[in-house]
Design a protein around this motif. Structure first.
Motif, PDB file in Angstrom:
ATOM      1  N   ALA A  14       0.830  -1.207   0.000  1.00  0.00           N
ATOM      2  CA  ALA A  14       0.000   0.000   0.000  1.00  0.00           C
ATOM      3  C   ALA A  14       0.865   1.257   0.000  1.00  0.00           C
ATOM      4  N   LYS A  15       0.248   2.378  -0.337  1.00  0.00           N
ATOM      5  CA  LYS A  15       0.893   3.685  -0.244  1.00  0.00           C
ATOM      6  C   LYS A  15       0.487   4.332   1.075  1.00  0.00           C
ATOM      7  N   PRO A  16       1.416   4.921   1.795  1.00  0.00           N
ATOM      8  CA  PRO A  16       1.051   5.593   3.048  1.00  0.00           C
ATOM      9  C   PRO A  16       0.239   6.860   2.809  1.00  0.00           C
ATOM     10  N   SER A  55       9.356  11.334   1.594  1.00  0.00           N
ATOM     11  CA  SER A  55       9.388  11.456   0.135  1.00  0.00           C
ATOM     12  C   SER A  55      10.800  11.440  -0.426  1.00  0.00           C
ATOM     13  N   VAL A  56      11.740  12.055   0.266  1.00  0.00           N
ATOM     14  CA  VAL A  56      13.108  12.189  -0.254  1.00  0.00           C
ATOM     15  C   VAL A  56      14.026  11.111   0.338  1.00  0.00           C
ATOM     16  N   GLY A  59      12.442   7.786  -0.024  1.00  0.00           N
ATOM     17  CA  GLY A  59      12.125   7.610  -1.442  1.00  0.00           C
ATOM     18  C   GLY A  59      10.763   6.997  -1.722  1.00  0.00           C
ATOM     19  N   ILE A  60       9.777   7.303  -0.910  1.00  0.00           N
ATOM     20  CA  ILE A  60       8.432   6.756  -1.125  1.00  0.00           C
ATOM     21  C   ILE A  60       7.725   7.615  -2.163  1.00  0.00           C
ATOM     22  N   SER A  61       7.473   7.034  -3.309  1.00  0.00           N
ATOM     23  CA  SER A  61       6.819   7.753  -4.403  1.00  0.00           C
ATOM     24  C   SER A  61       5.301   7.654  -4.263  1.00  0.00           C
ATOM     25  N   TYR A 101      10.098  18.326  -2.370  1.00  0.00           N
ATOM     26  CA  TYR A 101      10.420  18.897  -3.686  1.00  0.00           C
ATOM     27  C   TYR A 101      11.149  17.889  -4.577  1.00  0.00           C
ATOM     28  N   GLY A 102      10.689  17.818  -5.825  1.00  0.00           N
ATOM     29  CA  GLY A 102      11.339  16.951  -6.807  1.00  0.00           C
ATOM     30  C   GLY A 102      10.870  15.500  -6.754  1.00  0.00           C
ATOM     31  N   THR A 103       9.881  15.205  -5.907  1.00  0.00           N
ATOM     32  CA  THR A 103       9.369  13.842  -5.789  1.00  0.00           C
ATOM     33  C   THR A 103       7.884  13.822  -6.170  1.00  0.00           C
ATOM     34  N   ILE A 104       7.338  12.637  -6.250  1.00  0.00           N
ATOM     35  CA  ILE A 104       5.911  12.472  -6.532  1.00  0.00           C
ATOM     36  C   ILE A 104       5.188  12.275  -5.204  1.00  0.00           C
ATOM     37  N   PHE A 105       4.246  13.163  -4.917  1.00  0.00           N
ATOM     38  CA  PHE A 105       3.481  13.119  -3.676  1.00  0.00           C
ATOM     39  C   PHE A 105       2.129  13.767  -3.918  1.00  0.00           C
TER      40      PHE A 105
END
Length: 178
Positions: A14-16, A55-56, A59-61, A101-105
């Motif tokens: 799952a995604k958090p 996120s950074v 690295g959880i996308s 910043y720079g990640t998918i969230f």
């Protein structure tokens, strides 16, 4: 401790969805848990660090950041008076955007105790006026009647023409039950 919980969510496939709440009594203006932060810069830094961590650094996308849990109940937040959820959303959404910043969230809210059109309209207007990300709308619903859930979505679809930029916004009931 939070790392262990988030890791278990990832391991399950799952995604958090992290609820960015609550303030501790020592961090709140009124000295109670879930109160308005006594220092908005401190709140901003905490949220930014949380977003950076997951996120950074981890690295959880595609992680979801929900601004508060039941703000109409915990902390007595309001969308038009103090303590002001609008200020909370502005500070939190900006902090998430900077930290991740720079990640998918995704960032959103308001995660109220039920579907309240006035809260949704306020959040749409706040995001629009301040150029903030608003990736999803969330609320809670407890009912045995499936029609009650459908009625919430119908109310939302009546609001959306006023906010065409959100016509395809993700809609999430983040607490559910009979």
């Amino acid at each position: 401790q939070l790392d262990k919980i988030v890791d278990s969510i990832i391991l399950s496939g799952a995604k958090p969805l992290l609820s960015l709440s609550y303030t501790t009594a020592s961090m709140s203006k009124n000295g109670q848990n879930a109160g308005e932060p006594s220092s908005w810069p401190d709140w901003y830094q905490l949220v930014k660090a949380t977003a950076r961590r997951y996120s950074v650094e981890k690295g959880i996308s595609g992680i979801y950041y929900e601004v508060w849990n039941e703000p109409d109940l915990f902390g007595g937040w309001h969308y038009a008076k103090s303590p002001n959820y609008t200020t909370l959303y502005i500070q939190s959404a900006r902090a998430v955007a900077e930290g991740a910043y720079g990640t998918i969230f995704k960032v959103g809210g308001p995660a109220t105790t039920a579907f309240y059109p006035s809260w949704i309209k306020s959040l749409f207007g706040t995001a629009r006026a301040n150029g903030l990300r608003l990736d999803f709308i969330s609320w809670h619903k407890y009912s045995k009647n499936l029609e009650d859930y459908s009625q919430d979505f119908e109310k939302l679809y009546q609001i959306l023409p006023e906010y065409p930029e959100y016509k395809d916004i993700e809609k999430i009931i983040t607490e559910i039950g009979p």
